[in-house]
Every structure is written in C-alpha cells, then in structure tokens.
Design an enzyme around this catalytic site. Structure first.
Site, PDB file in Angstrom:
ATOM      1  N   LYS A 139       4.684 -18.827  58.658  1.00 59.30           N
ATOM      2  CA  LYS A 139       4.927 -18.155  57.375  1.00 59.30           C
ATOM      3  C   LYS A 139       6.400 -18.280  57.017  1.00 59.30           C
ATOM      4  O   LYS A 139       7.269 -17.907  57.818  1.00 59.30           O
ATOM      5  CB  LYS A 139       4.573 -16.671  57.486  1.00 59.30           C
ATOM      6  N   LYS A 250     -11.298 -21.516  50.456  1.00 57.00           N
ATOM      7  CA  LYS A 250     -11.918 -20.345  51.085  1.00 57.00           C
ATOM      8  C   LYS A 250     -13.333 -20.262  50.521  1.00 57.00           C
ATOM      9  O   LYS A 250     -13.539 -19.719  49.433  1.00 57.00           O
ATOM     10  CB  LYS A 250     -11.128 -19.083  50.735  1.00 57.00           C
TER      11      LYS A 250
HETATM   12 MG    MG Z   1      -1.860 -19.619  52.223  1.00 56.41          MG
END
Ligand code: MG
Length: 340
Positions: A139, A250
């Site tokens: 991240k 997703k």
């Molecule tokens: Mg992402």
C-alpha cells in the site's frame, strides 16, 4: 425451473478494521441467498455490496429479496432493478450454477501477499517469502510520498529472487506524484501500479480518465484500474478506449460477471481477480470465475484471509497458492448454517 428461495442477512465483524478511502470499515454486511430445486439440491449466492463503490446498499437488496417471495426462477432476474448489481450477481450465480464451466482438473493460481503501508512492510516480507509467496502488494499513498519513494528500493531489496511487487495507491496521487513513481519503477521489478490517481466527482472523472490513459501510454510500468472499475459498464468503457494496462475485477460487484469476463477474455485483457471482502460463498463464485478465465493468469487478489472474527466465514486459508480443489471444497452450507 422453479427454486425455493430463502435469504439471510449477515453482519460480520472483521478481525481488524479495514482502512478505506471512506474511513475505517469494521464489519461486513450482506446477504446470502439459498435456492433449492425440486430434487432438493441447494445452491447459494452472496450479495456483498460496497455502496461507496456505487453498488446498491444491503437494505435495498434486502427490500428486493423480500418482494420476491418464496419461489424464484430464471425470469426473476428481470424483476431485480439494474442498479442492484450485487443482488443480480448473487441470484444469477445461484440460478446458473449447473451451467458453469467446470474447473475440475485445473491446478492452482498464485496469490499476492498483502503488505501494510510504510516501514511495517519490511518485517512482513520474510515470513511471507518463506511461506512461498512471490508476488507482494504494498500500500502506498498513505504516508509522505517522498518517504515512501525512498523506501521502495529497500523494500525491493528484501524481496526473494524473481519476486514481483505491486503498488496500490488507491487513487491518492496527483499527476506529478504518479509520474515520479512511474519514472522510478521503470527499471525495477514492479508488476504494476494500481490506481495511481482517481476522481470521484464526475466533472473531474473524465479528466482523470484521460490522464490515466496518458500515463499508461507514456511509461513502461503497467497501471492497474481498481476504483475506476465498479460496473460492467466501466469495463466496456475502458475496453473501448483500448486500456493497455490491468483490470482489477471484483466479480461480486459485477451484475453479470460472466458476460463481463467473457468480454475481457475476448479482448485478451490483463485481469487480476480480486476479493471484495466477501464471505466464502461469494469468494467461491469469484474464484471459480478466476479458474475458468481463459487469459494469462495473474496472482489473485485474494490474500485476505483470515478476515472475519468468526472464521467459519473465511475462504480458503491464506496461502501462496489457491488450488482449484480448495475452491471446490468450500462448503457453502456451513456458511449458511452459521447464520442460523
Ligand atoms: Mg486496489
């Protein structure tokens, strides 16, 4: 064919709250649907909305379910509003289970290991590398961009030989910051940078879309779209624009996931199948699609488990590979019964 229809609502605390662009996310809410045919065979589907991604809310989906009554069939899909993409996904997954391509005989797909933002990531690499992970996702866009950029080479040096790093900025950067990172990553083992920039407001969205396309064409490190892809319509739009980078998909958020994925396959698009932090029921459906995908397999964005405080809702345990047999072995009935 007519099926007996039932649904259950769930509210499941995560083991640890998940940090999102919309603040801390402490518990997953959604619905499980259960269909039963005349022979008593049951199939399940999961409605796992993320309303800030532009899906329906759980309340909306539940309201529609309440109106469907106790029996459903293929024609029921026409009664579900277009905007209820997660409910459409769950219902069609449960209705069409028997028509799904078989994944028997498929082997295993690699999984990307998740690393926390900042320096904490340094200590997370070794145990994950020893477990066998070779794709890592870090991240970024959380701390000071100059500090994070300065950490990149130290982090890369800790990766095992042949490993690759994905960076996920969750849309945190402006053009200049994105360019600086893309320059730095050009000759390094960075698989892609996920969503360097993003704009929610529609007047800025078109400008940012153009910018992402420009960046993708100007630098050798691929860019992956995640937040930019919410609906099937977004996938089509980016395909039409000739997006050269990666699509993070997703499946539980896509109304007709099968049709969308077929479009990506036809376009020979680069796809990363990813979790929307759903339970094992939705994850099983998503992973079946990943295994059935005809394109080049990339490491799965399913390194999320253990995820729930109650581990009966988790999918195949966090491992460097998910085997097709582990997906087939997920017992959806156990998840359903855990809600009674
Ligand atoms: Mg992402």
């Amino acid at each position: 064919m007519i099926f007996r229809f039932a649904y259950r609502r769930y509210q499941l605390p995560f083991r640890q709250p998940v940090r999102t662009a919309h603040g801390l996310w402490a518990e997953r809410e959604g619905l499980l649907l259960q269909l039963e045919n005349e022979a008593g065979v049951r199939t399940l589907g999961e409605v796992a909305p993320i309303s800030w991604f532009g899906t329906e809310t759980v309340d909306e989906a539940e309201e529609v379910c309440r109106g469907l009554g106790s029996e459903v069939g293929e024609t029921t899909l026409a009664l579900v509003p277009e905007r209820c993409v997660c409910l459409r996904h769950a219902l069609s997954a449960a209705l069409r289970r028997s028509a799904e391509p078989s994944i028997e005989g498929k082997k295993a797909l690699p999984v990307a290991a998740l690393l926390s933002a900042g320096r904490v990531a340094f200590d997370q690499i070794e145990p994950k590398a020893e477990a066998g992970f070779r794709v890592f996702k870090w991240k970024v866009g959380v701390g000071d961009p100059a500090d994070e950029l300065a950490m990149l080479d130290d982090l890369l040096a800790k990766l095992p030989d042949g490993a690759k790093l994905r960076l996920d900025a969750n849309g945190a950067w402006d053009r200049r910051k994105a360019e600086r990172w893309l320059e730095r990553c050009a000759d390094r083992p960075v698989e892609f940078i996920e969503q360097p920039c993003y704009a929610e407001a529609s007047q800025d969205a078109a400008r940012v879309d153009d910018m992402l396309l420009g960046l993708a064409n100007d630098y050798p490190t691929p860019i992956a779209l995640d937040e930019s892809i919410v609906s099937s319509g977004d996938v089509s739009r980016w395909l039409d624009r000739g997006w050269p980078g990666v699509f993070v998909i997703k499946p539980v958020l896509l109304g007709d996931a099968r049709a969308t994925i077929a479009r990506l396959e036809k376009a020979k698009a680069h796809v990363v199948f990813s979790s929307a932090l759903e339970t094992a029921v939705g994850a099983k459906a998503a992973l079946r699609l990943a295994f059935a995908f005809g394109g080049e397999p990339r490491a799965l964005g399913f390194g999320v488990w253990p995820l729930f405080r109650d581990n009966r809702f988790d999918g195949p345990y966090q491992a460097p590979f998910i085997r097709a047999q582990d997906v087939l072995a997920v017992n959806e009935e156990v998840v359903w019964n855990a809600l009674s």
